[in-house]
Write an enzyme that holds these catalytic residues in place. Structure first.
Site, PDB file in Angstrom:
ATOM      1  CE  LYS A 149      40.341  43.179  48.269  1.00 62.60           C
ATOM      2  NZ  LYS A 149      39.243  42.380  48.947  1.00 62.60           N
ATOM      3  CD  GLU A 197      40.200  35.564  54.803  1.00 59.30           C
ATOM      4  OE1 GLU A 197      40.277  36.920  54.956  1.00 59.30           O
ATOM      5  OE2 GLU A 197      40.401  35.319  53.680  1.00 59.30           O
TER       6      GLU A 197
HETATM    7  N1  PMP Z   1      39.444  38.967  53.983  1.00 62.94           N
HETATM    8  C1  PMP Z   1      38.957  38.833  52.892  1.00 62.94           C
HETATM    9  C2  PMP Z   1      38.489  37.714  52.097  1.00 62.94           C
HETATM   10  C3  PMP Z   1      38.549  40.162  52.285  1.00 62.94           C
HETATM   11  O1  PMP Z   1      38.002  40.300  51.058  1.00 62.94           O
HETATM   12  C4  PMP Z   1      38.959  41.450  52.677  1.00 62.94           C
HETATM   13  C5  PMP Z   1      38.692  42.804  52.249  1.00 62.94           C
HETATM   14  N2  PMP Z   1      37.343  42.941  52.006  1.00 62.94           N
HETATM   15  C6  PMP Z   1      39.472  41.293  53.789  1.00 62.94           C
HETATM   16  C7  PMP Z   1      39.944  40.166  54.439  1.00 62.94           C
HETATM   17  C8  PMP Z   1      40.040  42.641  54.731  1.00 62.94           C
HETATM   18  O2  PMP Z   1      41.037  43.414  54.355  1.00 62.94           O
HETATM   19  P1  PMP Z   1      41.461  44.875  54.384  1.00 62.94           P
HETATM   20  O3  PMP Z   1      41.388  45.049  55.674  1.00 62.94           O
HETATM   21  O4  PMP Z   1      42.692  44.974  53.422  1.00 62.94           O
HETATM   22  O5  PMP Z   1      40.229  45.357  53.628  1.00 62.94           O
END
Ligand code: PMP
Length: 288
Positions: free
Chosen positions: A149, A182
């Protein structure tokens, strides 16, 4: 608002970092988006763990331990009297020279902002969202693993621009093989024949913390949960579709590339998972 930077708190207007920070110059850094509900930080341990895993992958030394990081997040919420809100935790490579060599950066910087977020208007939760697939493919995990991330979100931003150009708020990103990876800031799920399905992480998705919670909630509710590769055809023919993320929580999707999904309204599985998720946020988390 008081912003935490490297152990001190600054007023919003004075919360600044150097123009020589490699987080700015090269996107060399990592972050987490975390929620606080009812005076508790939701899934803090999981977010801090993921932050340190991102750091490990980038050979980035975070200048404090995970327990210290958890305490700093809680302390920043307390300082801002935040009971419900959104916390942005950022670690940059720190101040270096104009060259990209990370070894020239002496120490990483830690920034914690405890504020608010509203990603989608209320109506989307009631009526569902229309999304499109976009031409920009998700980063290859052999190039820049989407599990990291990082502060470099250009891959996602390009996809978001393409979604905006198509008149919708969110994009489905496919990987280089054409499988669903995603969305730009959320993981994606479909419901098909009493099964709850989401792409495998190897398809190029972030290890979403909401994704994991929703998989557990779906299993508890008695649905089979699987992670097969999914194609656009699978999305079009799903009975339900929804997105998950810390900021967005669970958002129903009712149209993809002009194809109506299921009944065209948020489905019963999605609605039940939304309820279960909200119930969990009311009772779980690290007290502020
Ligand atoms: N995919 C991406 C690219 C993200 O940046 C995020 C977070 N905003 C998610 C999925 C979801 O992750 P999380 O449930 O840990 O917030």
């Amino acid at each position: 608002m008081r912003v935490y930077i490297d152990g001190k708190y600054y007023d919003e207007a004075k919360a600044k970092i150097s123009v020589f920070d490699h987080g700015l110059l090269y996107g060399d850094g990592i972050f987490e988006g975390i929620r606080a509900y009812h005076g508790r930080v939701f899934k803090l341990q999981e977010h801090v763990d993921r932050l340190y895993h991102s750091a490990k992958a980038l050979l980035l030394t975070i200048p404090m331990s995970p327990p210290e990081m958890m305490r700093a997040v809680v302390a920043t919420c307390r300082k801002n009297r935040l009971r419900n809100g959104y916390i942005r935790l950022v670690v940059t490579r720190g101040v270096g020279t104009l060259g990209l060599n990370p070894n020239r950066c002496k120490q990483g910087s830690v920034i914690i902002i405890a504020g608010q977020i509203q990603l989608y208007p209320e109506a989307y939760y009631r009526n569902g969202l229309a999304i499109v697939t976009v031409p920009t493919v998700r980063n290859l995990h052999s190039a820049l693993n989407p599990a990291i991330k990082s502060l470099n979100y250009l891959n996602n931003i390009l996809a978001k621009i393409e979604a905006n150009n198509a008149g919708v708020e969110e994009a489905v990103m496919l990987n280089a093989e054409g499988y669903v990876a995603e969305c730009t800031g959320d993981n994606l799920f479909i419901v098909r024949d009493d099964e709850v399905l989401t792409p495998p992480l190897a398809a190029g998705a972030l290890y979403g913390i909401t994704r994991r919670v929703v998989m557990e909630l779906a299993e508890e509710a008695g649905w089979r949960v699987r992670e097969p590769n999914l194609t656009r055809y699978d999305l079009f023919n799903a009975s339900e579709c929804f997105l998950t993320g810390t900021g967005a929580e669970i958002v129903p999707v009712v149209k993809i590339d002009g194809r109506v999904i299921g009944s065209g309204k948020p489905g019963p599985v999605t609605r039940q998972l939304m309820e279960r998720y909200h119930a969990l946020t009311r009772v779980s988390g690290e007290p502020i």
